[in-house]
Write an enzyme that holds these catalytic residues in place. Structure first.
Site, PDB file in Angstrom:
ATOM      1  N   LYS A  66       0.833  -1.200   0.000  1.00  0.00           N
ATOM      2  CA  LYS A  66       0.000   0.000   0.000  1.00  0.00           C
ATOM      3  C   LYS A  66       0.871   1.254   0.000  1.00  0.00           C
ATOM      4  CE  LYS A  66      -3.811   2.127   2.626  1.00  0.00           C
ATOM      5  NZ  LYS A  66      -4.727   1.936   3.777  1.00  0.00           N
ATOM      6  N   SER A 141      -9.115   3.086   2.674  1.00  0.00           N
ATOM      7  CA  SER A 141      -8.044   3.571   1.818  1.00  0.00           C
ATOM      8  C   SER A 141      -7.211   2.463   1.187  1.00  0.00           C
ATOM      9  CB  SER A 141      -7.123   4.500   2.628  1.00  0.00           C
ATOM     10  OG  SER A 141      -6.550   3.823   3.724  1.00  0.00           O
ATOM     11  N   SER A 165     -10.416   1.137   6.640  1.00  0.00           N
ATOM     12  CA  SER A 165      -9.634   1.060   5.410  1.00  0.00           C
ATOM     13  C   SER A 165      -9.248  -0.355   4.992  1.00  0.00           C
ATOM     14  CB  SER A 165      -8.363   1.912   5.539  1.00  0.00           C
ATOM     15  OG  SER A 165      -8.704   3.276   5.653  1.00  0.00           O
TER      16      SER A 165
END
Length: 446
Positions: A66, A141, A165
């Protein structure tokens, strides 16, 4: 794949070739993987992995990280033009543990700017589209990670979770995402290590067993930090007989959380899967006032975000490059008093005590992973749900706050159907194993 590489049934070189071919075929349509490393470098690293003894359980496995986490030698943009192209000098703890276990880092997965908002788009790489509903949001996210998994570009992914997220993207893309108990997966030993306990890293995968495998690699105390929990062999406890485990279905928190038409009915019907596994499912009344949870949450979140973005906000030329939601968080956080923080912390403590009382009677609490279906990818965020105006950019994800506020372990499991949604299986503090066992039971039936 790990077992196949260890047994010599497939090589890391063959797996890398297949991985890059798959990325080339599907990533242009969804934009999940960004900052992909050069093919020749990745193939060379895979060939090298085939020539040495296995480093660990992830030996030769391609993984994309990520784009909020640092990987030595790779850019960490955080979705912001302020950091686009900035190369990390070292890997973060969680990433380094994956590398030490043999993972080959191929690039990054897309994220919202600074991870703010549960919708993956940013001015550096653009938006990531939902894996199951083209033209719709992937959530966030960890949206890029979820889509990369769902589209078969990687078999494991990392993520981070402050406000859903790891959970909303999993539910919206048909995969699994786990927010471990706070402290199970260490952050970085930098800055304040005592006060801002809201976010955590964690695993994403296509099965609970793969979640357990990656959590084994990521978890464990970092002795440089004051808080932390040990890891364990999570796969050894899977599967387990979950007959008789008591599940509290909280739905829309007694009507406090607006839900788009169909979401609640879809989730409620899916909870029956746990009953099929032998669990005792009961619909229960909210154990705490939703309004108090929200006020404590946005106070502590804004306070934490304001501290994190202070070096940027304090420079006017850089501040102008922040998205409006980031500026709103910083300015709101800076307006808070010490008394405001203390009040929020007391509410947080009261909720922890109330939750513990609930866990005297129940093994898990269950809620949907989101309050609406995936929305159009060109939206910033939903302005209203079920006729109720959303007064902040993240109010539409209020359903994830109960677990986030007090750092409980949560496994997001996917609900099958025409439109993707998921359930949050929330366990007692420290009972990461318990939620994984319920997820494994869910997976076996679903």
């Amino acid at each position: 794949m790990s077992a196949a590489i260890a047994a010599g049934q497939v090589t890391a070189t063959e797996l890398m070739r297949q991985t890059l071919d798959r990325i080339g075929a599907v990533n242009p349509d969804v934009n999940a993987i960004v900052a992909l490393r050069p093919e020749q470098d990745l193939m060379a690293e895979a060939r090298a992995a085939d020539l040495v003894p296995a480093k660990g359980v992830l030996h030769g496995i391609p993984v994309a990280i990520k784009d909020l986490a640092n990987v030595a030698g790779l850019p960490t943009s955080q979705g912001s033009p302020l950091f686009a192209g900035q190369i990390a000098g070292r890997s973060d703890i969680m990433v380094q543990r994956m590398q030490d276990a043999g993972a080959i880092i191929i690039g990054k997965t897309n994220t919202p700017e600074f991870g703010l908002g549960s919708h993956t788009y940013n001015p550096v790489f653009g938006p990531t589209e939902n894996a199951l509903m083209p033209g719709r949001s992937a959530g966030g996210s960890s949206g890029g990670a979820a889509v990369a998994l769902a589209k078969g570009m990687v078999c494991l992914a990392d993520g981070s979770d402050m406000m859903g997220s790891l959970r909303n993207p999993a539910g919206w893309n048909g995969v699994y995402g786990m927010r471990p108990t706070w402290g199970r997966v260490p952050s970085e030993p930098e800055g304040d290590m005592f006060l801002h306990q809201l976010s955590t890293g964690g695993p994403m995968a296509r099965t609970p067993r793969d979640i357990a495998l990656l959590l084994e690699v990521q978890a464990g105390r970092d002795q440089r930090q004051p808080f932390g929990l040990p890891g364990q062999d999570y796969r050894a406890g899977l599967p387990a007989d979950v007959t008789g485990r008591r599940i509290a279905w909280l739905g829309d928190w007694g009507g406090a959380y607006p839900m788009e038409a169909g979401v609640l009915d879809h989730a409620a019907a899916a909870v029956a899967t746990l009953a099929q596994a032998g669990c005792i499912v009961e619909e229960v009344k909210p154990p705490f006032a939703a309004g108090d949870l929200w006020q404590a949450w946005i106070t502590l979140r804004s306070w934490a975000v304001a501290a994190g973005l202070a070096p940027i906000y304090d420079q006017p030329d850089l501040r102008d490059q922040l998205k409006p939601e980031a500026i709103w968080e910083v300015e709101r956080g800076r307006s808070l008093s010490g008394a405001d923080i203390q009040k929020a912390s007391l509410i947080r403590s009261d909720w922890y005590r109330a939750a513990n009382t609930m866990f005297d009677d129940y093994d898990a609490l269950v809620l949907p992973t989101a309050q609406c279906w995936p929305f159009p990818v060109d939206w910033h965020w939903p302005q209203e749900i079920a006729g109720v105006a959303m007064d902040t950019y993240h109010r539409w994800m209020e359903v994830v706050v109960p677990a986030s506020l007090i750092g409980l372990p949560v496994l997001a499991v996917p609900i099958r159907g025409d439109r993707p949604m998921g359930l949050q299986i929330i366990g007692r503090h420290g009972d990461d194993m318990g939620v994984l066992q319920l997820g494994e039971a869910w997976h076996g039936i679903g």
